[in-house]
Enzyme design. Structure first.
Site, PDB file in Angstrom:
ATOM      1  N   HIS A  47      30.658  26.297  36.637  1.00  0.00           N
ATOM      2  CA  HIS A  47      31.599  27.392  36.869  1.00  0.00           C
ATOM      3  C   HIS A  47      31.079  28.715  36.322  1.00  0.00           C
ATOM      4  O   HIS A  47      31.213  29.757  36.952  1.00  0.00           O
ATOM      5  CB  HIS A  47      32.947  27.050  36.223  1.00  0.00           C
ATOM      6  CG  HIS A  47      34.026  28.008  36.563  1.00  0.00           C
ATOM      7  ND1 HIS A  47      34.764  27.919  37.718  1.00  0.00           N
ATOM      8  CD2 HIS A  47      34.486  29.085  35.903  1.00  0.00           C
ATOM      9  CE1 HIS A  47      35.633  28.902  37.756  1.00  0.00           C
ATOM     10  NE2 HIS A  47      35.496  29.632  36.666  1.00  0.00           N
ATOM     11  N   GLU A  91      38.564  34.782  44.292  1.00  0.00           N
ATOM     12  CA  GLU A  91      38.186  33.761  43.314  1.00  0.00           C
ATOM     13  C   GLU A  91      39.034  32.511  43.523  1.00  0.00           C
ATOM     14  O   GLU A  91      40.186  32.598  43.934  1.00  0.00           O
ATOM     15  CB  GLU A  91      38.393  34.310  41.911  1.00  0.00           C
ATOM     16  CG  GLU A  91      37.606  33.577  40.863  1.00  0.00           C
ATOM     17  CD  GLU A  91      37.528  34.388  39.569  1.00  0.00           C
ATOM     18  OE1 GLU A  91      36.424  34.837  39.229  1.00  0.00           O
ATOM     19  OE2 GLU A  91      38.563  34.581  38.933  1.00  0.00           O
ATOM     20  N   HIS A  93      41.021  28.967  42.309  1.00  0.00           N
ATOM     21  CA  HIS A  93      41.706  28.293  41.215  1.00  0.00           C
ATOM     22  C   HIS A  93      42.195  26.948  41.735  1.00  0.00           C
ATOM     23  O   HIS A  93      43.378  26.622  41.660  1.00  0.00           O
ATOM     24  CB  HIS A  93      42.853  29.149  40.663  1.00  0.00           C
ATOM     25  CG  HIS A  93      42.822  29.252  39.169  1.00  0.00           C
ATOM     26  ND1 HIS A  93      43.934  29.242  38.386  1.00  0.00           N
ATOM     27  CD2 HIS A  93      41.779  29.358  38.322  1.00  0.00           C
ATOM     28  CE1 HIS A  93      43.575  29.351  37.112  1.00  0.00           C
ATOM     29  NE2 HIS A  93      42.283  29.421  37.049  1.00  0.00           N
ATOM     30  N   HIS A  95      41.238  23.445  41.222  1.00  0.00           N
ATOM     31  CA  HIS A  95      41.592  22.271  40.424  1.00  0.00           C
ATOM     32  C   HIS A  95      42.845  22.485  39.586  1.00  0.00           C
ATOM     33  O   HIS A  95      43.747  21.641  39.614  1.00  0.00           O
ATOM     34  CB  HIS A  95      40.405  21.835  39.570  1.00  0.00           C
ATOM     35  CG  HIS A  95      39.368  21.080  40.358  1.00  0.00           C
ATOM     36  ND1 HIS A  95      38.240  20.546  39.795  1.00  0.00           N
ATOM     37  CD2 HIS A  95      39.318  20.773  41.665  1.00  0.00           C
ATOM     38  CE1 HIS A  95      37.523  19.936  40.721  1.00  0.00           C
ATOM     39  NE2 HIS A  95      38.157  20.070  41.875  1.00  0.00           N
ATOM     40  N   ARG A 114      42.857  40.661  36.614  1.00  0.00           N
ATOM     41  CA  ARG A 114      42.127  41.196  35.458  1.00  0.00           C
ATOM     42  C   ARG A 114      40.707  41.600  35.840  1.00  0.00           C
ATOM     43  O   ARG A 114      40.193  42.604  35.359  1.00  0.00           O
ATOM     44  CB  ARG A 114      42.083  40.173  34.322  1.00  0.00           C
ATOM     45  CG  ARG A 114      43.369  40.089  33.525  1.00  0.00           C
ATOM     46  CD  ARG A 114      43.187  39.322  32.224  1.00  0.00           C
ATOM     47  NE  ARG A 114      42.701  37.974  32.408  1.00  0.00           N
ATOM     48  CZ  ARG A 114      43.444  36.939  32.814  1.00  0.00           C
ATOM     49  NH1 ARG A 114      44.729  37.122  33.079  1.00  0.00           N
ATOM     50  NH2 ARG A 114      42.919  35.745  32.961  1.00  0.00           N
ATOM     51  N   SER A 315      43.308  30.928  26.927  1.00  0.00           N
ATOM     52  CA  SER A 315      44.604  31.611  26.915  1.00  0.00           C
ATOM     53  C   SER A 315      44.484  32.848  27.788  1.00  0.00           C
ATOM     54  O   SER A 315      43.465  33.539  27.768  1.00  0.00           O
ATOM     55  CB  SER A 315      44.972  32.033  25.483  1.00  0.00           C
ATOM     56  OG  SER A 315      45.278  30.907  24.706  1.00  0.00           O
ATOM     57  N   GLN A 316      45.530  33.115  28.549  1.00  0.00           N
ATOM     58  CA  GLN A 316      45.477  34.183  29.551  1.00  0.00           C
ATOM     59  C   GLN A 316      45.798  35.546  28.941  1.00  0.00           C
ATOM     60  O   GLN A 316      46.202  35.644  27.789  1.00  0.00           O
ATOM     61  CB  GLN A 316      46.475  33.868  30.658  1.00  0.00           C
ATOM     62  CG  GLN A 316      46.189  32.564  31.371  1.00  0.00           C
ATOM     63  CD  GLN A 316      44.977  32.664  32.259  1.00  0.00           C
ATOM     64  OE1 GLN A 316      45.001  33.343  33.261  1.00  0.00           O
ATOM     65  NE2 GLN A 316      43.890  32.012  31.862  1.00  0.00           N
ATOM     66  N   SER A 537      32.922  27.560  44.207  1.00  0.00           N
ATOM     67  CA  SER A 537      33.697  26.454  43.653  1.00  0.00           C
ATOM     68  C   SER A 537      33.119  25.146  44.173  1.00  0.00           C
ATOM     69  O   SER A 537      33.325  24.786  45.330  1.00  0.00           O
ATOM     70  CB  SER A 537      35.169  26.602  44.059  1.00  0.00           C
ATOM     71  OG  SER A 537      35.890  25.453  43.681  1.00  0.00           O
TER      72      SER A 537
END
Lengths: 742, 247
Positions: A47, A91, A93, A95, A114, A315-316, A537
């Protein structure tokens, strides 16, 4: 508390190979600490390192007169004139969204946002590409509801409009859905910020949410290994999104990057996959510097978080800043205004090493280069699968439909062609005030603030085609995107991509990947659209069974005059309906054959990129000269579906019928439902036909008046006669039906 | 006229509201921060849409305790014009400046769509530039826009002519099918008894330009401008003579 002893077994548990562990010991000249092992494992994960794809991605066209920033930063940037740039990226996401659809999809949106505002750009449009399993699969409705609600939750709350996207259903995604999120932002072209850690002695600031133990090895490991029956137990590795905090972070960061504050800022990067580790090493790598971190100063959400966890937490809603020495207080004050944490946690050095201490103890001391540019890069073996030979489609064996009207209605109500309103009604498409064309037309169109211009965006994949031939499928997807933009009046100017594939350790998957990259290369060269950002991915597999090759692209187009945008639905009785392009007898890989005959097979429609380019020129010139009342590209479902969509997709209740006469001597089902490329249906006032014909003739694009907008029925020769309301009802009610709702 | 547009943490429609007022309608706009304690000299205040404090608690329940809200309440008590849109409407209800409450939509999902609303009363500071019964095409975008109140409150709203906007179809018919979120009485907008505080779920700021969403929303802001920001009693008498009512 002491960290565990590191052995080869620990390295294997971290997904590192015996070889890689030996390399690490050579690089360090000793056995790594537990924290260092964690750092290597995430930075060398598929990744973060793109180790299987890097050598191939390098071949893509990434330059052009508009390119201000190509791949390698958080997102790509294109100059659109008037001192304005657009910044965009897509992008995956996948999984996390399969494990926990609501939070997985929500944090996918948060992450891509972001990436965009990290560069100083205000996000003005979100889109997404979603691939689910069969609607009949027991888990599909749960996943659809969760993913759509999650995307809406994040985008609506943070106040960025979701303006378009695509939703596909295919059994190939039963056990591995795809959630790809796209964001575009705008920024003054001379105020793009980069993720640099220049100037030894400058301070490293941590801003945003506090660090918790969520998402450790989330994106990095979850996305770098296959799925199995245990995957559900990985739910705790899915991060939890907090769009409210991200809204504060967005506003605070953009204020920091405004002229009033920007002199204090050296560089900025979001903490995405592999959190603090990847953001700090990547920033130092770009600047050829080093970074010293004092982990004791990281703001924490709970009392006990180990240094290992701090380094790897995902953590976001966190950002890493480098600010000039002496500017710390001013920057901290700004973040306090927005009620956000801002702590000085480190210093830029000239050591070219990442060093981290915790309570005075050195826990990480690694040279930067092997973590980034020097990370392993593999040229994995690739080979076409032996049984990949596409079964032929013999038209003579395919019975024609008894009732073409009913066949058309069935297609309109089929999972991949029915209305997506159920989905996009849950997304705020208005917020920000710039959305000109909302979901439901060929492309989304958003205004560029402060200019007369607009940006058109289309996100496309051709999974069905790619399953048969990944090269042709990829080229077809790029062409479809370009047609969608041109049909909206825009000039295609750039591309971002998200390449979703199975396990790259399998030669047949690498072959698919290489074919798709080659297709992306060839199509983007032909359209003159550089690839400025992207994401790969891999490992989209469950228990050994891979998803179909599923490259997704987001293409961005420019309208010099926003008022010249065109939508796909018919506008008024009496307008002439014109077909641009030529019909061929091509049913291979079509939605019709898949829906009516349950076969994904056949030779894919021929695609000629030169033909596509000329069609695009005609559409754009027609839009610019104001000749087109409507324009719609012909794609999935063929000409009949395109015509039906022109009749029923208007947002207002003012829908229109059409009378169509087609003269081609093709098999009627191929004529109506074949998916030959290079075609568009436009409508125009009769007085503009001469000029439109001139434009088409000059570009050598076949043009034929095939009918007229009139009444409330769609009539195609003697084959189809359907009421507009009936078509609209079947089409608009089907999606809820797929989910077992009324 | 001098307008104040409040930014709460999580406000999303503040900039658009200011753009419409200042950029399109040529009004004077002061941007107000939620931590402010005074408003300055203003004629009208807008509480914009968004997700104040993330709406993690009940919508508007946190924002009503923002420092600025005391000043807004004082302004309203003095007869100043206050309009709350969407999240702003929710905040006004939470603050007790408007009756009733907004709860989750009937189908429990967020809804973003064009809607039609019928102007029920033109003798207000917020609709005096509309015709009575006029149908406005203004979008909604909310998860919690279902207006509820007890029977006595609803009766009082009816008799006090406080229901200003109702959801309807394109022809102005109020039907079950034209009610997007299950609001009681199809209520889309209400005012207080005094007539100087108004809340609506549809977003007039996203229907202020032909290029994006049409222009029907302008009429709400222009009505407020026409009323001059003076309190409702004066507005009613000042406008009643001018407005031709009935379609």
């Amino acid at each position: 508390m002491t960290a565990p002893q590191v052995t080869l077994a620990t390295a294997h548990e971290h997904g590192l190979t015996t070889d890689e562990f030996a390399q690490i010991e050579t690089i360090l000249g000793r056995t790594p600490t537990f924290e260092e092992l964690g750092v290597f494992s995430v930075m060398w994960s598929e990744h973060c390192s793109y180790k299987s794809s890097r050598v191939h991605l390098k071949t893509l066209p990434t330059t052009g007169p508009r390119v201000l920033q190509g791949p390698g930063e958080n997102a790509g940037a294109l100059d659109v004139g008037d001192g304005v740039a657009v910044v965009f990226k897509i992008e995956s996401h996948n999984h996390p969204s399969f494990v926990e659809p609501f939070q997985g999809a929500a944090t996918g949106v948060g992450g891509i946002l972001r990436d965009i505002f990290t560069m100083g750009a205000r996000p003005i449009a979100n889109l997404n590409s979603l691939h689910f399993g069969r609607p009949e699969h027991a888990r599909t409705p749960f996943l659809v509801r969760g993913v759509v609600a999650g995307i809406g939750h994040y985008g609506n709350c943070i106040g960025v409009p979701t303006v378009g996207g695509e939703v596909h259903f295919d059994p190939g995604y039963d056990h591995n859905i795809l959630v790809n999120a796209f964001t575009l932002g705008v920024v003054a072209s001379d105020r793009i910020f980069r993720a640099a850690a220049d100037g030894p002695g400058n301070s490293v600031l941590y801003v945003g949410s506090k660090t918790g133990r969520d998402g450790i090895h989330g994106a990095s490991l979850l996305a770098s290994a296959e799925f199995d029956a245990e995957s559900e137990t990985k739910r705790p590795t899915v991060q939890v999104g907090d769009p409210f905090t991200e809204k504060l972070l967005l506003e605070a960061c953009l204020e920091l990057m405004s002229p009033a504050y920007s002199e204090h800022l050296v560089g900025i990067q979001d903490m995405g996959a592999a959190g603090l580790t990847s953001s700090s090493t990547e920033m130092a790598s770009r600047s050829g510097t080093g970074i010293d971190l004092d982990l004791s100063r990281v703001p924490l959400r709970e009392r006990v978080v180990t240094p290992y966890e701090m380094l790897l937490s995902e953590s976001q809603e966190r950002m890493l800043l480098v600010v000039h020495r002496g500017s710390e207080e001013i920057v901290q004050e700004l973040f306090r205004k927005w009620d956000l944490d801002a702590e000085v946690i480190g210093t830029v050095t000239d050591s070219q090493r990442l060093r981290a201490t915790f309570e005075g103890r050195l826990v990480v001391d690694i040279p930067i280069d092997p973590l980034t540019d020097g990370a392993p890069a593999l040229n994995r073996p690739a080979a076409e699968a032996a049984e990949q030979e596409t079964p032929r489609l013999v038209l003579a064996d395919l019975p024609e439909p008894v009732d073409y009207g009913e066949a058309l209605l069935q297609l309109l109500a089929s999972p991949n062609l029915c209305s997506r309103e159920w989905v996009y009604r849950q997304y705020d498409a208005y917020v920000g005030g710039g959305t000109i064309v909302r979901p439901g037309s060929d492309a989304a169109v958003v205004r560029l603030p402060g200019t007369e211009k607009a940006i058109a965006i289309s996100v496309d994949s051709m999974a069905r085609f790619c399953a048969i031939d990944p090269y042709v499928g990829m080229v077809s997807a790029v062409a479809e995107s370009a047609r969608n933009l041109a049909a909206s009046g825009a000039e295609p100017i750039g591309v971002t991509n998200c390449l979703n594939f199975g396990n790259p350790e399998k030669p047949e998957v690498m072959w698919q990947f290489q074919q798709a990259v080659q297709g992306l290369h060839d199509a983007c060269v032909a359209f003159g659209t550089p690839v400025v950002s992207g994401n790969v991915s891999f490992y989209n597999e469950t228990e050994g069974s891979s998803i179909p090759p599923s490259p997704v692209i987001g293409m961005v187009g420019l309208l010099e005059d926003a008022s010249q945008h065109v939508t796909q639905w018919f506008k008024g009785d009496g307008d002439a309906i014109v077909l641009l392009g030529r019909n061929h007898e091509e049913l291979g890989g079509s939605e019709y054959v898949a829906t009516a005959h349950h076969q994904v097979r056949g030779t894919l429609p021929w695609i000629d990129l030169d033909v596509e380019r000329r069609l695009i020129d005609v559409l754009r010139a027609g839009a610019r000269e104001g000749l087109l009342r409507s324009a719609h590209d012909v794609s999935a479902g063929g000409l009949a579906i395109a015509l039906a969509e022109c009749c029923i997709t208007s947002e207002s209740s003012a829908r229109h019928g059409a009378r169509i006469d087609l003269e081609d001597g093709l098999r009627p089902d191929a004529l109506l439902f074949g998916e030959s490329h290079g075609r568009a249906v436009v409508s125009a006032r009769r007085r503009h036909l001469t000029r439109l014909r001139e434009l088409a003739d000059r570009a050598e694009v076949p043009i034929a008046v095939i009918g007229e907008v009139r009444g409330q029925r769609l009539e195609i020769g003697e084959l189809v006669a359907l009421g507009v309301d009936e078509m609209h009802t079947r089409w608009s009610e089907a999606f809820a039906g797929l989910l077992g709702e009324e | 006229m001098r307008w104040g547009v409040v930014t709460f943490p999580g406000s999303n429609d503040d900039a658009q509201t200011a753009f419409v007022l200042e950029g399109l309608l040529g009004e004077k706009v002061a941007r107000l921060w939620h931590k402010d304690t005074t408003l300055g000299a203003l004629d009208a205040v807008v509480l914009p849409g968004g997700f104040s404090y993330g709406d993690y608690l009940r919508c508007g329940a946190m924002a009503r305790f923002s420092p600025i809200m005391s000043a807004v309440e004082g302004f309203a008590a003095d007869g100043g014009l206050v309009i709350g849109v969407c999240n702003g409407f929710q905040i006004l209800c939470e603050a007790g400046l408007l009756p009733g409450a907004l709860v989750r939509n009937r189908d429990l999902r967020f809804l973003c769509q064009r809607t039609h609303v019928r102007v029920e009363d033109t003798d207000t500071a917020f609709t005096n530039r509309c015709r009575r019964g006029e149908v406005l095409d203004i979008p909604i975008k909310h998860g919690e826009g279902c207006y509820v109140a007890d029977a006595a409150t609803l009766d009082a709203l009816e008799t006090g002519r406080q229901i200003v906007l109702r959801y309807c179809d394109a022809e102005g018919r109020v039907t079950a099918g034209s009610n997007p979120n299950g609001s009681l009485g199809s209520i889309a907008g209400v005012r207080n008894a005094r007539g100087n505080v108004f809340g609506m779920m549809p977003h007039p700021e996203y229907a202020a330009e032909w290029l994006v969403g049409g222009e029907d929303g302008r009429k709400i802001f222009l009505s407020m401008v026409a009323s001059g920001g003076v309190s409702s009693d004066a507005v009613v008498s000042a406008t009643r003579s001018k407005v031709v009512s009935g379609p």
